[in-house]
Design a protein around this motif. Structure first.
Motif, PDB file in Angstrom:
ATOM      1  N   HIS B 126      35.678  17.627  38.978  1.00 10.42           N
ATOM      2  CA  HIS B 126      36.024  16.385  38.281  1.00 10.42           C
ATOM      3  C   HIS B 126      37.511  16.073  38.306  1.00 10.42           C
ATOM      4  CE1 HIS B 126      31.922  16.321  36.822  1.00 10.42           C
ATOM      5  NE2 HIS B 126      32.068  17.558  36.410  1.00 10.42           N
ATOM      6  N   ALA B 127      38.269  16.851  39.091  1.00  6.45           N
ATOM      7  CA  ALA B 127      39.728  16.738  39.054  1.00  6.45           C
ATOM      8  C   ALA B 127      40.231  15.319  39.291  1.00  6.45           C
ATOM      9  CB  ALA B 127      40.354  17.684  40.067  1.00  6.45           C
ATOM     10  N   ASN B 128      39.530  14.558  40.127  1.00  6.80           N
ATOM     11  CA  ASN B 128      40.029  13.219  40.455  1.00  6.80           C
ATOM     12  C   ASN B 128      39.301  12.103  39.721  1.00  6.80           C
ATOM     13  OD1 ASN B 128      42.067  14.081  42.233  1.00  6.80           O
ATOM     14  ND2 ASN B 128      40.472  14.548  43.742  1.00  6.80           N
ATOM     15  N   LYS B 129      38.570  12.476  38.679  1.00  9.42           N
ATOM     16  CA  LYS B 129      37.886  11.452  37.891  1.00  9.42           C
ATOM     17  C   LYS B 129      38.800  10.963  36.775  1.00  9.42           C
ATOM     18  CE  LYS B 129      33.112  12.654  38.701  1.00  9.42           C
ATOM     19  NZ  LYS B 129      31.930  13.300  38.124  1.00  9.42           N
ATOM     20  N   TYR B 130      38.475   9.769  36.295  1.00 14.70           N
ATOM     21  CA  TYR B 130      39.205   9.228  35.146  1.00 14.70           C
ATOM     22  C   TYR B 130      38.489   9.614  33.859  1.00 14.70           C
ATOM     23  CZ  TYR B 130      42.228   6.729  38.266  1.00 14.70           C
ATOM     24  OH  TYR B 130      43.159   6.442  39.216  1.00 14.70           O
ATOM     25  N   PRO B 131      39.208   9.661  32.756  1.00 16.44           N
ATOM     26  CA  PRO B 131      38.593  10.113  31.498  1.00 16.44           C
ATOM     27  C   PRO B 131      37.280   9.408  31.177  1.00 16.44           C
ATOM     28  CG  PRO B 131      40.946   9.916  31.190  1.00 16.44           C
ATOM     29  CD  PRO B 131      40.655   9.435  32.583  1.00 16.44           C
ATOM     30  N   PHE B 132      37.211   8.074  31.426  1.00 13.74           N
ATOM     31  CA  PHE B 132      35.994   7.362  31.038  1.00 13.74           C
ATOM     32  C   PHE B 132      34.780   7.800  31.849  1.00 13.74           C
ATOM     33  CE2 PHE B 132      37.127   4.929  34.703  1.00 13.74           C
ATOM     34  CZ  PHE B 132      35.927   4.405  35.185  1.00 13.74           C
ATOM     35  N   GLN B 133      35.023   8.535  32.939  1.00 14.38           N
ATOM     36  CA  GLN B 133      33.899   9.010  33.755  1.00 14.38           C
ATOM     37  C   GLN B 133      33.382  10.368  33.291  1.00 14.38           C
ATOM     38  OE1 GLN B 133      36.348   8.531  37.328  1.00 14.38           O
ATOM     39  NE2 GLN B 133      34.761   7.211  38.180  1.00 14.38           N
ATOM     40  N   LEU B 134      33.991  10.898  32.206  1.00 12.93           N
ATOM     41  CA  LEU B 134      33.605  12.231  31.733  1.00 12.93           C
ATOM     42  C   LEU B 134      32.892  12.140  30.396  1.00 12.93           C
ATOM     43  CD1 LEU B 134      36.965  14.130  32.376  1.00 12.93           C
ATOM     44  CD2 LEU B 134      34.988  14.011  33.888  1.00 12.93           C
ATOM     45  N   SER B 135      32.101  13.171  30.086  1.00 11.70           N
ATOM     46  CA  SER B 135      31.463  13.241  28.772  1.00 11.70           C
ATOM     47  C   SER B 135      32.508  13.642  27.732  1.00 11.70           C
ATOM     48  CB  SER B 135      30.352  14.281  28.797  1.00 11.70           C
ATOM     49  OG  SER B 135      30.920  15.572  28.833  1.00 11.70           O
ATOM     50  N   GLY B 136      32.162  13.481  26.460  1.00 10.69           N
ATOM     51  CA  GLY B 136      33.095  13.838  25.384  1.00 10.69           C
ATOM     52  C   GLY B 136      33.542  15.290  25.472  1.00 10.69           C
ATOM     53  N   GLY B 137      32.596  16.183  25.714  1.00 12.73           N
ATOM     54  CA  GLY B 137      32.930  17.602  25.794  1.00 12.73           C
ATOM     55  C   GLY B 137      33.885  17.885  26.948  1.00 12.73           C
ATOM     56  N   GLN B 138      33.623  17.233  28.084  1.00 12.37           N
ATOM     57  CA  GLN B 138      34.514  17.422  29.242  1.00 12.37           C
ATOM     58  C   GLN B 138      35.904  16.873  28.946  1.00 12.37           C
ATOM     59  OE1 GLN B 138      32.043  15.336  32.041  1.00 12.37           O
ATOM     60  NE2 GLN B 138      31.282  17.221  32.968  1.00 12.37           N
ATOM     61  N   GLN B 139      35.946  15.714  28.284  1.00 15.83           N
ATOM     62  CA  GLN B 139      37.249  15.130  27.958  1.00 15.83           C
ATOM     63  C   GLN B 139      38.046  16.056  27.051  1.00 15.83           C
ATOM     64  OE1 GLN B 139      37.632  10.915  27.022  1.00 15.83           O
ATOM     65  NE2 GLN B 139      35.509  10.615  27.570  1.00 15.83           N
ATOM     66  N   GLN B 140      37.358  16.646  26.079  1.00 16.23           N
ATOM     67  CA  GLN B 140      38.083  17.519  25.163  1.00 16.23           C
ATOM     68  C   GLN B 140      38.563  18.772  25.886  1.00 16.23           C
ATOM     69  OE1 GLN B 140      40.048  17.239  22.956  1.00 16.23           O
ATOM     70  NE2 GLN B 140      38.921  16.978  21.057  1.00 16.23           N
ATOM     71  N   ARG B 141      37.812  19.235  26.883  1.00 13.91           N
ATOM     72  CA  ARG B 141      38.279  20.384  27.663  1.00 13.91           C
ATOM     73  C   ARG B 141      39.518  20.006  28.473  1.00 13.91           C
ATOM     74  NH1 ARG B 141      32.544  21.491  29.581  1.00 13.91           N
ATOM     75  NH2 ARG B 141      33.333  22.531  31.447  1.00 13.91           N
ATOM     76  N   VAL B 142      39.527  18.783  29.000  1.00 13.65           N
ATOM     77  CA  VAL B 142      40.712  18.327  29.743  1.00 13.65           C
ATOM     78  C   VAL B 142      41.911  18.299  28.798  1.00 13.65           C
ATOM     79  CG1 VAL B 142      41.778  16.415  30.991  1.00 13.65           C
ATOM     80  CG2 VAL B 142      39.368  16.973  31.378  1.00 13.65           C
ATOM     81  N   SER B 143      41.683  17.811  27.588  1.00 17.24           N
ATOM     82  CA  SER B 143      42.819  17.724  26.676  1.00 17.24           C
ATOM     83  C   SER B 143      43.312  19.127  26.302  1.00 17.24           C
ATOM     84  CB  SER B 143      42.437  16.855  25.474  1.00 17.24           C
ATOM     85  OG  SER B 143      42.456  17.565  24.302  1.00 17.24           O
ATOM     86  N   LEU B 144      42.395  20.091  26.247  1.00 17.00           N
ATOM     87  CA  LEU B 144      42.786  21.483  26.013  1.00 17.00           C
ATOM     88  C   LEU B 144      43.641  21.996  27.179  1.00 17.00           C
ATOM     89  CD1 LEU B 144      42.286  23.997  24.154  1.00 17.00           C
ATOM     90  CD2 LEU B 144      40.370  24.562  25.647  1.00 17.00           C
ATOM     91  N   ALA B 145      43.183  21.698  28.401  1.00 19.21           N
ATOM     92  CA  ALA B 145      43.925  22.134  29.582  1.00 19.21           C
ATOM     93  C   ALA B 145      45.302  21.484  29.635  1.00 19.21           C
ATOM     94  CB  ALA B 145      43.142  21.789  30.847  1.00 19.21           C
ATOM     95  N   ARG B 146      45.344  20.204  29.269  1.00 15.83           N
ATOM     96  CA  ARG B 146      46.612  19.476  29.289  1.00 15.83           C
ATOM     97  C   ARG B 146      47.604  20.104  28.311  1.00 15.83           C
ATOM     98  NH1 ARG B 146      46.651  13.291  27.340  1.00 15.83           N
ATOM     99  NH2 ARG B 146      46.260  14.314  25.375  1.00 15.83           N
ATOM    100  N   ALA B 147      47.092  20.473  27.127  1.00 20.01           N
ATOM    101  CA  ALA B 147      47.973  21.069  26.125  1.00 20.01           C
ATOM    102  C   ALA B 147      48.424  22.470  26.538  1.00 20.01           C
ATOM    103  CB  ALA B 147      47.266  21.121  24.775  1.00 20.01           C
ATOM    104  N   LEU B 148      47.512  23.235  27.179  1.00 19.09           N
ATOM    105  CA  LEU B 148      47.850  24.618  27.530  1.00 19.09           C
ATOM    106  C   LEU B 148      48.736  24.706  28.765  1.00 19.09           C
ATOM    107  CD1 LEU B 148      44.396  26.329  26.909  1.00 19.09           C
ATOM    108  CD2 LEU B 148      46.476  26.560  25.541  1.00 19.09           C
ATOM    109  N   ALA B 149      48.713  23.656  29.609  1.00 19.58           N
ATOM    110  CA  ALA B 149      49.449  23.688  30.872  1.00 19.58           C
ATOM    111  C   ALA B 149      50.937  23.968  30.660  1.00 19.58           C
ATOM    112  CB  ALA B 149      49.260  22.373  31.619  1.00 19.58           C
ATOM    113  N   ILE B 150      51.479  23.500  29.544  1.00 19.28           N
ATOM    114  CA  ILE B 150      52.923  23.625  29.333  1.00 19.28           C
ATOM    115  C   ILE B 150      53.297  24.925  28.616  1.00 19.28           C
ATOM    116  CG2 ILE B 150      53.323  21.123  29.307  1.00 19.28           C
ATOM    117  CD1 ILE B 150      53.380  21.344  26.203  1.00 19.28           C
TER     118      ILE B 150
END
Ligand SMILES: Nc1ncnc2c1ncn2[C@@H]1O[C@H](COP(=O)(O)OP(=O)(O)OP(=O)(O)O)[C@@H](O)[C@H]1O
Ligand SMILES: [Mg+2]
Lengths: 278, 353
Positions: B126-150
């Protein structure tokens, strides 16, 4: 049975409404095509477009529209952003102010502007002039002061549309949370505005801009009272002296407005689907 | 010195005090939950750690430096929002890269870190998908990854699972906990769901109208609630007033019924009125084996709740709930019948107020 009856009535009302809008437009179009006796043709359009005065005023109005749009965006985006973020309690006041142009007629606005900006500012009870009136600001025979005045006036006229468009855009993407998310990732104000806020309210900016364009290009009152040769007054004058050309230009103006509406629909629809994909 | 230390922090909005004298030390790698009802100040406390609110008084120290007044973008703190707060105009990969780009990391470094993070949350396709193309759970995982990346020093999560449906909520909370453990990252998790807080935290802070009620491990919070608020908020509970009969022996009188309590009645005098609490699952029928306290009750109602059966009893004029496991061999009394129930002296908790 009852339902069908109801929907039949809605269709009848819809039809009446459509005719009400379409018929005058059709009449205008039909009339504009009959400049030459007994044939249908585009002569009125050719004549109208060939008039150097048309080209000049239309170009001037377009430039004014573009400047108005740019300055409006520069002023309104940060304001709406700030109100959403830091001053939610000021929302009602700001919204009220943005609605004022609906209540105050343009004629009052222009008289007020002329009164204030064409008289010099004096030290009270003396004849010593502190600030020269804005309308006397002329650079190389170019009435800069008057142009500044008219752009300011247009911004006020377009304020309700622009502000609402921007504010709605900011509400739908929840700029507050997005701002906080970017801040926690280390972004500064510029990065947030440029990479997060603006790309996400693109569609709203465009619709605000197109509405502003439609207002400025057809505007008559401000331009004629400030004595500027723009498209609105030109069309008005043409209407008093010619028969077919104004109809042709009116129809063209309609098409332009509809094209603008179409673009807004298209872009905002796409934004809804792809949320502003690159 | 603790890794993150919140000392004497209070926050007022106008005249109302929303957080009152909050004190908490969190060790490195610890997972702490703030648990409490709506409006008790959990989010406000979290936002002060994030830097979105400045404490009216008090101090917040992170890894030895005072961050009380530091701007949010100058702190190295990851934040997860209930609404995911992904950038709608960016793909999953671009979202995760955002914080790294802001930090002006090299392209190679960004690419590598983004890949690592996407692998961590299992969203490779899903790396090249936009947030609206993901389920809520997937979106929250992305936000977790975004926060942990730094590589944040602390991860702050404000009800990250509240917008998800029950099944995803349970699986994602386990995922969050396992990622947090494997990275050894310090985390504060805000929730109003007691089961969530108890199941994933090292320690739980129970809050009520701006004040900390109790801090402890999930075991301590559940089994030894200090106040009636904690006792009632965490799990379901029977509470009743009782009069102290013998402080040394731990004997109480509960509406005419003698009750033996092991937990301290030492501080009290004979005749003092205290609040006692007994969890429903601590009751059993006395034919299954008697414990220190035995008493008779009348069955008022019986409800099947899946794996447990809840029996409503009237004991000495007071209503008590009793939970017992639902198994095929279970024999239940009938409604209106009298039956003998028993509970241990350990089960009788004395609450502070
Ligand atoms: N910016 C603010 N201005 C005024 N009052 C505020 C502000 N932010 C929060 N409050 C008040 O502070 C109190 C605590 O709010 P907070 O958001 O911390 O609660 P919470 O524990 O997170 O609740 P919930 O579970 O509903 O999210 C509430 O009564 C809220 O109305
Ligand atoms: Mg909250």
């Amino acid at each position: 049975m009852k339902l069908k009856f109801k929907s039949l009535w809605s269709w009848i009302w819809f039809l009446i409404g459509t005719l009400y809008f379409i018929l005058p437009l059709y009449a205008t179009l039909d009339f504009s095509l009959r400049m030459e006796r007994d044939t249908i043709g585009f002569k009125a359009y050719r004549v109208a477009f060939a008039d150097p005065k048309f080209v000049e005023t239309f170009a001037r109005s377009n430039i004014l529209a573009v400047i108005t749009i740019i300055v409006s965006i520069i002023l309104i985006v940060p304001t709406a952003y700030w109100v959403r973020l830091r001053l939610p309690q000021a929302r009602r006041i700001v919204e009220f102010i943005t609605l004022l142009p609906f209540v105050i007629p343009a004629i009052i606005l222009v008289f007020g502007m002329i009164r204030v900006f064409s008289t010099p500012v004096r030290i009270p009870f003396t004849d010593i002039i502190l600030i020269q009136p804005l309308t006397t600001l002329i650079v190389n025979k170019f009435h800069l002061g008057t142009y500044i005045l008219i752009v300011a006036g247009y911004m006020i006229l377009a304020l309700p549309y622009m502000y609402r468009a921007v504010d709605t855009g900011m509400r739908t993407v929840d700029v507050r949370t997005l701002t906080e998310a970017s801040q926690s990732l280390g972004a500064n104000g510029f990065t947030i505005m440029w990479h997060v806020i603006l790309p996400n309210i693109r569609a709203s900016l465009l619709s605000g801009a197109l509405l502003t364009y439609a207002i400025v290009v057809g505007e008559v009152v401000l331009a004629s009272f400030l004595g500027l040769d723009t498209f609105g007054p030109y069309l008005f004058l043409l209407g008093q002296h010619r028969a077919y050309e104004p109809s042709a230009l009116t129809f063209v103006a309609f098409l332009l407005t509809w094209a603008a509406m179409g673009i807004i629909q298209l872009v905002s629809g796409e934004q809804g689907q792809t949320a502003g994909a690159h | 010195m603790a890794y993150l230390s919140i000392s004497n922090v209070s926050k007022q909005f106008g005249d109302t005090t929303v957080v009152d004298n909050f004190n908490l030390d969190i060790e490195k790698g610890e997972f702490v939950s703030f648990l409490g009802p709506s409006g008790c100040g959990k989010t406000t406390t979290l936002r002060m750690v994030a830097g979105f609110e400045i404490p009216t008084t008090g101090q917040i120290m992170l890894d030895g430096s005072d961050i009380t007044d530091v701007a949010p973008n100058q702190r190295n703190v990851g934040m997860i929002f209930q609404s995911y707060a992904l950038f709608p105009n960016m793909t999953v990969a671009q979202n995760i890269a955002f914080g790294l780009r802001v930090r002006k990391e090299t392209d190679d470094m960004v690419k590598q870190r983004v890949q690592e993070m996407i692998a961590l949350i299992h969203l490779e396709e899903h790396a090249n998908k936009y947030p609206f193309q993901l389920s809520g759970g997937q979106q929250q995982r992305v936000s977790l990854a975004r926060a942990l990346a730094i590589h944040p020093q602390v991860l702050l999560l404000d009800e990250p699972l509240s917008a998800l449906d029950a099944k995803i909520r349970v699986s994602l909370r386990a995922e969050i906990r396992s990622i947090q453990k494997s990275l050894g990252i310090t985390a504060i998790f805000v929730t109003h769901d007691q089961e969530e807080a108890l199941s994933i935290s090292d320690r739980v802070v129970v809050m009520n109208v701006g004040e900390m009620e109790q801090v402890g491990t999930p075991f301590e919070i559940y089994n030894f609630p200090k106040t009636s608020f904690v006792a009632n908020f965490v799990g379901s509970l029977n509470t009743s007033k009782a009069t102290v009969v013998d402080p040394a022996g731990g004997i109480l009188d509960m509406n005419g019924i003698r009750v033996h309590s092991e937990s301290g009645v030492q501080g009290k005098k004979k005749g003092d009125v205290v609040m006692v609490a007994i969890r429903p699952e601590r009751f059993s029928f006395s034919w299954e084996g008697k414990k220190e306290n035995v008493t008779e009750g009348t069955v008022e109602n019986i409800t099947f709740l899946g794996s447990v059966v809840r029996v409503q009893l009237l004991i000495g004029g007071i209503k008590f709930n009793m939970d017992t496991f639902n198994r095929p061999s279970l024999t239940l009394p009938k409604i209106g019948e009298k039956c003998e129930v028993t509970f241990s002296s350990k089960a009788v908790l004395i609450l502070d107020d």
